[in-house]
Design a protein around this motif. Structure first.
Motif, short mmCIF file in Angstrom:
data_model
loop_
_atom_site.label_atom_id
_atom_site.label_comp_id
_atom_site.label_asym_id
_atom_site.label_seq_id
_atom_site.Cartn_x
_atom_site.Cartn_y
_atom_site.Cartn_z
N GLU A 184 0.66 -1.42 0.08
CA GLU A 184 -0.05 -0.03 0.01
C GLU A 184 0.98 1.35 0.17
O GLU A 184 0.50 2.22 -0.80
N GLU A 185 1.87 1.28 0.58
CA GLU A 185 2.86 2.46 0.79
C GLU A 185 3.32 2.60 -0.45
O GLU A 185 3.41 4.02 -1.02
N LEU A 186 3.98 1.78 -1.22
CA LEU A 186 4.52 1.95 -2.61
C LEU A 186 3.39 2.58 -3.48
O LEU A 186 3.82 3.28 -4.30
N CYS A 187 2.17 1.86 -3.36
CA CYS A 187 1.04 2.39 -4.34
C CYS A 187 0.76 3.66 -4.13
O CYS A 187 0.62 4.53 -5.20
N ASN A 188 0.66 4.15 -2.75
CA ASN A 188 0.35 5.54 -2.76
C ASN A 188 1.48 6.39 -2.93
O ASN A 188 1.17 7.58 -3.49
N SER A 189 2.45 6.14 -2.80
CA SER A 189 3.67 6.88 -3.00
C SER A 189 3.74 7.09 -4.74
O SER A 189 4.06 8.17 -5.16
N SER A 190 3.78 6.27 -5.38
CA SER A 190 3.68 6.29 -6.90
C SER A 190 2.63 7.07 -7.32
O SER A 190 2.47 7.84 -8.28
N SER A 191 1.31 6.76 -6.67
CA SER A 191 0.10 7.75 -7.15
C SER A 191 0.45 9.22 -6.71
O SER A 191 0.15 10.29 -7.63
N ASP A 192 1.23 9.43 -5.62
CA ASP A 192 1.52 10.84 -5.36
C ASP A 192 2.64 11.68 -6.05
O ASP A 192 2.72 12.70 -6.71
N PHE A 193 3.57 10.55 -6.74
CA PHE A 193 4.56 10.88 -7.58
C PHE A 193 3.85 11.39 -9.14
O PHE A 193 4.20 12.40 -9.65
N TRP A 194 3.11 10.40 -9.48
CA TRP A 194 2.37 10.76 -10.94
C TRP A 194 1.30 12.00 -10.54
O TRP A 194 1.47 13.06 -11.47
N CYS A 195 0.71 12.30 -9.58
CA CYS A 195 -0.02 13.51 -9.50
C CYS A 195 0.74 14.61 -9.32
O CYS A 195 0.54 15.74 -9.90
N ALA A 196 1.92 14.72 -8.88
CA ALA A 196 2.99 15.69 -8.80
C ALA A 196 3.48 16.23 -10.02
O ALA A 196 3.51 17.36 -10.21
N ILE A 197 3.89 15.11 -10.54
CA ILE A 197 4.64 15.41 -12.07
C ILE A 197 3.68 15.83 -12.95
O ILE A 197 3.90 16.74 -14.10
N LEU A 198 2.07 15.33 -13.13
CA LEU A 198 1.41 15.92 -13.99
C LEU A 198 0.86 17.28 -13.56
O LEU A 198 0.51 17.78 -14.44
N SER A 199 0.79 17.59 -12.30
CA SER A 199 0.20 18.98 -11.91
C SER A 199 1.36 19.91 -12.10
O SER A 199 1.20 21.08 -11.73
N SER A 200 2.75 19.59 -12.51
CA SER A 200 3.75 20.51 -12.30
C SER A 200 3.43 21.67 -13.46
O SER A 200 3.03 21.42 -14.53
N GLY A 201 3.94 22.90 -13.11
CA GLY A 201 3.77 24.12 -14.11
C GLY A 201 2.58 24.83 -13.80
O GLY A 201 2.25 25.84 -14.56
N LYS A 202 1.70 24.00 -13.02
CA LYS A 202 0.61 25.08 -12.42
C LYS A 202 0.59 26.03 -11.76
O LYS A 202 -0.09 27.11 -11.83
N GLU A 203 1.85 26.05 -10.83
CA GLU A 203 2.13 27.06 -10.15
C GLU A 203 2.97 27.95 -10.78
O GLU A 203 4.06 27.45 -11.58
N GLY A 204 3.17 29.38 -10.42
CA GLY A 204 3.91 30.21 -11.25
C GLY A 204 5.50 29.95 -10.84
O GLY A 204 6.50 30.16 -11.89
N ASP A 205 5.92 29.38 -9.78
CA ASP A 205 7.47 29.22 -9.41
C ASP A 205 8.00 27.77 -9.87
O ASP A 205 8.79 27.42 -9.58
N GLN A 206 7.10 27.20 -10.46
CA GLN A 206 7.20 25.71 -10.77
C GLN A 206 7.26 25.58 -12.29
O GLN A 206 5.99 25.55 -12.99
N ALA A 207 8.16 25.00 -12.99
CA ALA A 207 8.45 24.70 -14.37
C ALA A 207 7.80 23.37 -14.74
O ALA A 207 7.87 22.53 -13.90
#
Length: 460
Positions: A184-207
């Motif tokens: 479960e820990e790996l599954c949740n961490s992988s989900s957090d990783f994908w959500c983070a990189i997919l949403s990158s660039g939405k904030e002004g200081d993040q490319a």
């Protein structure tokens, strides 16, 4: 010593002692004594008879009280049987099953997770050669422990943001870990990783992070197939067996839903799903709502429903909304499940309300043979004889809820005075023509719901 005195041995011998003289005279028993004894015995017999009589009287009272209780119980039983027979005179009530469908069947074996070659990944090589690695002393020899450690501790997403690039072997491994890891820990961490990189660039200081590989919808569909999702289930008793021994969906379905939400939120940057694929995702989410094992994920499912409905462009939504509604109307049975289907669609946004109205309308069309329009639906409903003993109030209730959502969830309906007036007439029929003494199943529910809608939804 006097000669008349007894000798010493004569004093000690008991046999030589003279017996004492009894100076008492024998009492003579007279007639009065006999009478007293007689009366005394009679009193005893009389007292005994009184005790026996009292005991018998008490036993009779107890028996009488028991008889009274038995009589009251028998009387109550007769009254219950009479009420039951009177209710039975209205017609036999069919057993109504609760809503709920098993949308997952037998699972398949999960694919083996293959770790990427860390030597070929520039991202990880840069980290190994960085001075920060001296703090944690990670090596590439044990690639699985190394990569899982980066993922769980959040270092993998930080590296992706620092480098602005994630190579294909890493994202493929993270995607498969998200969907197929039993930890479960790996599954949740992988989900957090994908959500983070997919949403990158939405904030002004993040490319935005460049990703070398994007999963396709076929990869998501394949995961559901492995989970045992029944894409082509038809509602029947076998699949509706809520006590089935078949194990439900794995915990990875939560990560699957979160990934879909993240993909929908980046539609302005990248259209990951086609229109047809997005329509199928809406249908899948609605089916998940019908499975009782997902009641703990209602908030997540609602978020996913909102995200996927807003994924469509305005032009796409005009036809997709009707396509989804027709599919759901054909797939879900016309019982409490079709009501649950309507109520699981949120009313928070205009598109969700439109979908709610469309699903209700298409379901009503499938309930009446030969009916092709809204006017014909309402005409069929108002022509039902509500005082007929054979009137099916269970179906009436389902039709009332569907009609309510079709009319009141669609803002365009109010511009059609014919539909609106016919709907009001239908509500008045349900409210006034069903007697308050009608105790048949669902008759009070129809009457009360129609009355509520008349007073608080129509003339507000």
């Amino acid at each position: 010593m006097d000669t008349d005195d007894p000798l010493d041995f004569e004093v000690e011998d008991e046999l030589l002692k003279s017996p004492p003289v009894n100076n008492k005279r024998k009492k003579i028993i007279g007639l009065d004594d006999l009478l007293q004894d007689y009366y005394r015995e009679q009193d005893k017999l009389l007292e005994k008879k009184k005790r026996e009589t009292k005991a018998k009287t008490k036993a009779k009272k107890i028996k009488s009280s028991y008889d009274d209780e038995d009589s009251k119980e028998a009387k109550l039983t007769r009254m219950v049987e009479k009420c039951h027979s009177q209710l039975k005179a209205f017609g036999e009530e069919k057993e109504i099953p609760p809503w709920g469908v098993k949308v997952f069947g037998e699972k398949k074996a999960f694919p083996t997770l293959e770790f990427p070659d860390l030597g070929s990944c520039n991202l990880l090589q840069a980290f190994l050669n960085n001075k920060l690695n001296s703090m944690v002393e990670l090596t590439a020899e044990k690639g699985d422990i190394f990569l899982e450690g980066l993922l769980v501790n959040g270092w993998l997403s930080k590296l992706a943001f620092l480098c602005g690039h994630v190579e294909k072997p890493i994202v493929v491994w993270a995607f498969n870990t998200m969907l197929y890891s039993s930890k479960e820990e790996l599954c949740n961490s992988s989900s957090d990783f994908w959500c983070a990189i997919l949403s990158s660039g939405k904030e002004g200081d993040q490319a935005p992070v460049k990703i070398d590989w994007f999963p396709e919808y076929t990869d998501l569909r394949r995961a559901l197939d492995i989970y045992g999702f029944l894409f082509k289930f038809s509602y029947n008793s076998e699949l509706n067996n809520l006590d089935s021994d078949i194990e439900g969906a794995p915990p990875n379905i939560r990560a699957w839903i979160r990934y879909v939400i993240a993909c929908c939120l980046i539609r302005s940057k990248k259209a990951i799903f086609s229109t047809v694929e997005a329509e199928e995702i809406v249908e899948i989410i609605i089916c998940l709502f019908l499975d009782r094992q997902f009641e703990g994920l209602l908030v997540l499912l609602n978020d996913c429903m909102e995200a996927i409905v807003n994924y469509f462009t305005d032009v796409e939504w005009r036809s997709s909304c009707e396509n989804i509604a027709k599919f759901i109307a054909c797939r879900v049975s016309k019982d409490l499940n079709c009501i649950q289907t309507i109520e699981c669609i949120s009313e928070a946004s205009s598109r969700c309300r439109q979908l709610r109205s469309a699903v209700a309308y298409q379901t009503l069309l499938s309930c009446f043979d030969g009916v092709l329009s809204g006017e014909e639906i309402l005409k069929s409903l108002t022509e039902i004889n509500l005082k007929d003993k054979g009137c099916d109030f269970y179906n009436m209730y389902i039709h009332l809820v569907l009609t309510e959502n079709w009319v009141l969830s669609n803002s365009l309906i109010e511009e059609n005075p014919v539909i609106y007036e016919m709907f009001c007439l239908y509500l008045r029929h349900c409210s006034n023509l069903i007697s308050a003494t009608n105790l048949r199943s669902y008759a009070p529910k129809v009457r009360h719901r129609a009355s509520y809608l008349l007073h608080f939804s129509i003339y507000k």
